[in-house]
Design a protein around this motif. Structure first.
Motif, PDB file in Angstrom:
ATOM      1  N   ILE A 233       0.823  -1.205   0.000  1.00 44.41           N
ATOM      2  CA  ILE A 233       0.000   0.000   0.000  1.00 44.41           C
ATOM      3  C   ILE A 233       0.861   1.261   0.000  1.00 44.41           C
ATOM      4  N   GLY A 234       2.016   1.197   0.620  1.00 45.45           N
ATOM      5  CA  GLY A 234       2.904   2.360   0.614  1.00 45.45           C
ATOM      6  C   GLY A 234       3.440   2.653  -0.774  1.00 45.45           C
ATOM      7  N   ARG A 235       3.855   1.622  -1.462  1.00 41.40           N
ATOM      8  CA  ARG A 235       4.364   1.805  -2.823  1.00 41.40           C
ATOM      9  C   ARG A 235       3.236   2.202  -3.767  1.00 41.40           C
ATOM     10  N   LEU A 236       2.037   1.649  -3.550  1.00 37.56           N
ATOM     11  CA  LEU A 236       0.877   2.034  -4.355  1.00 37.56           C
ATOM     12  C   LEU A 236       0.592   3.524  -4.196  1.00 37.56           C
ATOM     13  N   ALA A 237       0.640   4.002  -2.963  1.00 39.56           N
ATOM     14  CA  ALA A 237       0.399   5.426  -2.717  1.00 39.56           C
ATOM     15  C   ALA A 237       1.486   6.283  -3.359  1.00 39.56           C
ATOM     16  N   LEU A 238       2.723   5.860  -3.236  1.00 36.76           N
ATOM     17  CA  LEU A 238       3.826   6.626  -3.823  1.00 36.76           C
ATOM     18  C   LEU A 238       3.729   6.677  -5.340  1.00 36.76           C
ATOM     19  N   ASN A 239       3.438   5.555  -5.983  1.00 39.96           N
ATOM     20  CA  ASN A 239       3.271   5.547  -7.440  1.00 39.96           C
ATOM     21  C   ASN A 239       2.069   6.369  -7.873  1.00 39.96           C
ATOM     22  N   ALA A 240       1.008   6.352  -7.074  1.00 41.22           N
ATOM     23  CA  ALA A 240      -0.169   7.164  -7.403  1.00 41.22           C
ATOM     24  C   ALA A 240       0.151   8.654  -7.302  1.00 41.22           C
ATOM     25  N   ILE A 241       0.981   9.022  -6.343  1.00 39.72           N
ATOM     26  CA  ILE A 241       1.393  10.425  -6.233  1.00 39.72           C
ATOM     27  C   ILE A 241       2.231  10.826  -7.438  1.00 39.72           C
ATOM     28  N   TYR A 242       3.166   9.943  -7.833  1.00 41.88           N
ATOM     29  CA  TYR A 242       3.997  10.230  -8.998  1.00 41.88           C
ATOM     30  C   TYR A 242       3.165  10.394 -10.268  1.00 41.88           C
ATOM     31  N   GLN A 243       2.117   9.595 -10.400  1.00 43.70           N
ATOM     32  CA  GLN A 243       1.296   9.614 -11.612  1.00 43.70           C
ATOM     33  C   GLN A 243       0.100  10.557 -11.507  1.00 43.70           C
TER      34      GLN A 243
END
Length: 186
Positions: free
Chosen positions: A137-147
């Motif tokens: 979930i942390g990486r999902l949130a980080l990738n969502a912020i990047y995109q």
């Protein structure tokens, strides 16, 4: 020695500890633990446990260090209470005094810290998942912020907030189980 280790565990941030663990394992224990990546449980329990060992250790060291310090302080304070002296004067074994009387009353601050640390662990997973290349979930949130995927960012933040609120509710309920003097009023 334990206090020095606890202080070191509190002083070292997750990103540095994770990087040092990757370096140490790759130099001294090659092929024992994968330093990056994730092996799903469907590919074997042993491989899955080896793939999550280093990230789990990274997250657990700071938590265990602070829990160790608060448990020691709470028990040291509890052991000087009057009811502990009464239990000892009744002739109870020291082990029973520690486990039944002191530990039970000394666990309230420890449970409070555990509840607070869930938010820390959920926030710390962003860094640890990125360092160890884990899906979560942390990486999902980080990738969502990047995109700039705002619905996914909102969903992950909502999930983390709900998990934090539920853990705090369970923490409050645990108080009444540990200490019978604390009752939930209606």
């Amino acid at each position: 020695m334990a206090r020095v280790l606890a202080l070191a565990g509190l002083s070292v941030p997750n990103f540095l500890l994770g990087t040092l663990l990757i370096l140490a394992v790759s130099l001294y224990l090659p092929n024992r633990f994968p330093t990056t990546g994730y092996v799903p449980l469907s590919e074997g329990l042993g491989a899955n446990l080896r793939s999550i060992f280093l990230p789990s250790l990274t997250l657990a060291l700071a938590l265990s260090a602070s829990l160790m310090r608060i448990t020691r302080a709470s028990l040291a304070e509890t052991l000087h209470q009057e009811y502990i002296r009464v239990a000892r004067s009744k002739g109870l074994h020291e082990r029973r005094v520690l486990l039944v009387h002191a530990l039970r009353n000394g666990l309230i601050p420890v449970i409070t810290l555990l509840g607070i640390h869930v938010g820390y662990l959920l926030g710390g997973t962003v860094i640890v998942e990125e360092i160890f290349s884990l899906p979560g979930i942390g990486r999902l949130a980080l990738n969502a912020i990047y995109q700039r995927d705002y619905p996914t960012v909102q969903g992950t933040v909502l999930f983390i907030a709900v998990a934090f609120v539920l853990v705090n509710l369970l923490t409050d309920l645990a108080y009444s189980l540990i200490d019978p003097r604390i009752r939930l009023e209606q």
